[in-house]
Design an enzyme around this catalytic site. Structure first.
Site, PDB file in Angstrom:
ATOM      1  N   ASP A 155      62.146-116.366  -0.555  1.00  0.00           N
ATOM      2  CA  ASP A 155      61.780-115.707  -1.801  1.00  0.00           C
ATOM      3  C   ASP A 155      62.992-115.268  -2.615  1.00  0.00           C
ATOM      4  O   ASP A 155      64.125-115.286  -2.121  1.00  0.00           O
ATOM      5  CB  ASP A 155      60.860-114.504  -1.501  1.00  0.00           C
ATOM      6  CG  ASP A 155      61.364-113.623  -0.356  1.00  0.00           C
ATOM      7  OD1 ASP A 155      62.553-113.728   0.009  1.00  0.00           O
ATOM      8  OD2 ASP A 155      60.571-112.841   0.173  1.00  0.00           O
ATOM      9  N   ASN A 196      53.734-103.071   5.124  1.00  0.00           N
ATOM     10  CA  ASN A 196      52.307-103.306   4.852  1.00  0.00           C
ATOM     11  C   ASN A 196      51.873-104.679   5.363  1.00  0.00           C
ATOM     12  O   ASN A 196      50.815-105.178   5.005  1.00  0.00           O
ATOM     13  CB  ASN A 196      52.015-103.172   3.353  1.00  0.00           C
ATOM     14  CG  ASN A 196      52.790-104.188   2.517  1.00  0.00           C
ATOM     15  OD1 ASN A 196      53.503-105.027   3.061  1.00  0.00           O
ATOM     16  ND2 ASN A 196      52.644-104.130   1.212  1.00  0.00           N
ATOM     17  N   HIS A 218      53.460-107.567   4.820  1.00  0.00           N
ATOM     18  CA  HIS A 218      53.754-108.732   3.981  1.00  0.00           C
ATOM     19  C   HIS A 218      54.783-109.649   4.641  1.00  0.00           C
ATOM     20  O   HIS A 218      55.605-109.212   5.449  1.00  0.00           O
ATOM     21  CB  HIS A 218      54.169-108.336   2.549  1.00  0.00           C
ATOM     22  CG  HIS A 218      55.536-107.770   2.378  1.00  0.00           C
ATOM     23  ND1 HIS A 218      55.768-106.464   1.990  1.00  0.00           N
ATOM     24  CD2 HIS A 218      56.762-108.324   2.490  1.00  0.00           C
ATOM     25  CE1 HIS A 218      57.063-106.256   1.882  1.00  0.00           C
ATOM     26  NE2 HIS A 218      57.698-107.370   2.199  1.00  0.00           N
ATOM     27  N   GLU A 225      51.986-110.276  -0.593  1.00  0.00           N
ATOM     28  CA  GLU A 225      51.475-108.927  -0.370  1.00  0.00           C
ATOM     29  C   GLU A 225      50.025-108.983   0.139  1.00  0.00           C
ATOM     30  O   GLU A 225      49.395-110.043   0.083  1.00  0.00           O
ATOM     31  CB  GLU A 225      51.534-108.157  -1.692  1.00  0.00           C
ATOM     32  CG  GLU A 225      52.953-107.962  -2.235  1.00  0.00           C
ATOM     33  CD  GLU A 225      53.719-106.830  -1.550  1.00  0.00           C
ATOM     34  OE1 GLU A 225      53.411-106.498  -0.376  1.00  0.00           O
ATOM     35  OE2 GLU A 225      54.643-106.287  -2.176  1.00  0.00           O
TER      36      GLU A 225
HETATM   37  C1  GLP Z   1      61.247-107.833   1.734  1.00  0.00           C
HETATM   38  C2  GLP Z   1      61.312-109.357   1.835  1.00  0.00           C
HETATM   39  C3  GLP Z   1      60.723-109.844   3.113  1.00  0.00           C
HETATM   40  C4  GLP Z   1      61.255-109.005   4.256  1.00  0.00           C
HETATM   41  C5  GLP Z   1      60.683-107.610   4.139  1.00  0.00           C
HETATM   42  C6  GLP Z   1      61.220-106.639   5.183  1.00  0.00           C
HETATM   43  O1  GLP Z   1      60.411-107.353   0.749  1.00  0.00           O
HETATM   44  N1  GLP Z   1      60.726-110.061   0.748  1.00  0.00           N
HETATM   45  O2  GLP Z   1      61.037-111.218   3.297  1.00  0.00           O
HETATM   46  O3  GLP Z   1      60.866-109.522   5.468  1.00  0.00           O
HETATM   47  O4  GLP Z   1      60.859-107.083   2.858  1.00  0.00           O
HETATM   48  O5  GLP Z   1      62.521-106.293   4.890  1.00  0.00           O
HETATM   49  P1  GLP Z   1      63.453-105.364   5.742  1.00  0.00           P
HETATM   50  O6  GLP Z   1      64.050-106.219   6.780  1.00  0.00           O
HETATM   51  O7  GLP Z   1      64.463-104.864   4.765  1.00  0.00           O
HETATM   52  O8  GLP Z   1      62.598-104.281   6.300  1.00  0.00           O
END
Ligand code: GLP
Length: 247
Positions: free
Chosen positions: A70, A138, A140, A145
């Site tokens: 992403d 959440n 995702h 989402e």
């Molecule tokens: C972000 C990314 C995800 C990631 C998630 C958790 O929003 N788009 O790909 O897995 O959040 O991130 P973190 O590792 O910072 O908790």
């Protein structure tokens, strides 16, 4: 019932080493591996470990390719919180993965065309061999989402307030994440031959338990992974806590 395999470690550092060793092994066995890459705080130590393994063992990514999950829509090129910049800083600049084969889904002027082009580029490489995934609080995955269709393809997605809040610390003071991002869809993710999901810290315990213990539900996007035959979850004890008998 999930078919996912769990590998549980006592600390995030051990998780990072294990994921890095696993990816290194995959690339060593098949130098043309197509990697699906993720960003987020969880992956900083993983790329650090993978870069270290690569330097220490002479592991080459010269024949590999990568597709990131992403990217935010609308950030100026080179913005310090863009995922392109994250990847450059934590991984791309330290390894010999060719720049023209290290792709992120960048929206450009025509986001819809960019989404189809991204799907086509993945297909042209024969699909993703191993997809790395983090998990949001959440549930995702990528920026899919709650409520996202399990057969969705690469698309522009709106971020929820909780994801914006969780990612605000990645931005310079006074800035907040853009409201939209371009993300591989859940269907795109499920097409990967194998999936490696990484979760560390107590803040991920509830999401992990919902993803793998509760019935599949679009309200928890990661629960879609229950239908995939080759999912390995690398997590620390804190993230695994909700998977115990009391969950
Ligand atoms: C972000 C990314 C995800 C990631 C998630 C958790 O929003 N788009 O790909 O897995 O959040 O991130 P973190 O590792 O910072 O908790």
């Amino acid at each position: 019932m999930t078919k996912a395999q769990f590998q549980v470690f006592s600390s995030p550092e051990f998780v990072a080493q294990a994921v890095a060793s696993h990816i290194a092994e995959v690339v060593r066995a098949r130098p043309q591996t197509v990697l699906g890459l993720a960003t987020g705080k969880t992956f900083v130590s993983i790329y650090e470990a993978l870069v270290r393994v690569s330097a220490e063992t002479g592991l080459s990514f010269a024949e590999a390719s990568s597709f990131n999950l992403d990217e935010y829509v609308g950030l100026p090129v080179g913005h310090s919180a863009s995922f392109r910049r994250y990847m450059e800083e934590h991984f791309f600049r330290h390894v010999d993965l060719p720049a023209d084969r290290a792709l992120l889904p960048e929206a450009g002027d025509d986001a819809e065309a960019a989404c189809s082009a991204y799907e086509a580029a993945i297909a042209a490489r024969g699909g993703v061999d191993v997809q790395l995934l983090g998990i949001g609080r959440n549930g995702h995955i990528g920026f899919n989402e709650p409520g996202s269709a399990f057969d969705g393809r690469t698309q522009v997605a709106r971020l929820t307030p909780s994801t914006i809040a969780a990612n605000t610390s990645d931005f310079p003071p006074g800035e907040v994440p853009p409201p939209e991002a371009i993300t591989m869809g859940i269907g795109t993710i499920l097409d990967a031959h194998a999936i490696v999901l990484v979760a560390t810290g107590a803040a991920k315990a509830e999401a992990l338990a919902r993803a793998f213990l509760a019935p599949m539900d679009v309200d928890c996007p990661a629960s879609a992974l229950q239908q995939h035959a080759h999912v390995t979850v690398f997590c620390d004890e804190a993230a695994f806590a909700g998977m115990g008998p009391k969950a």
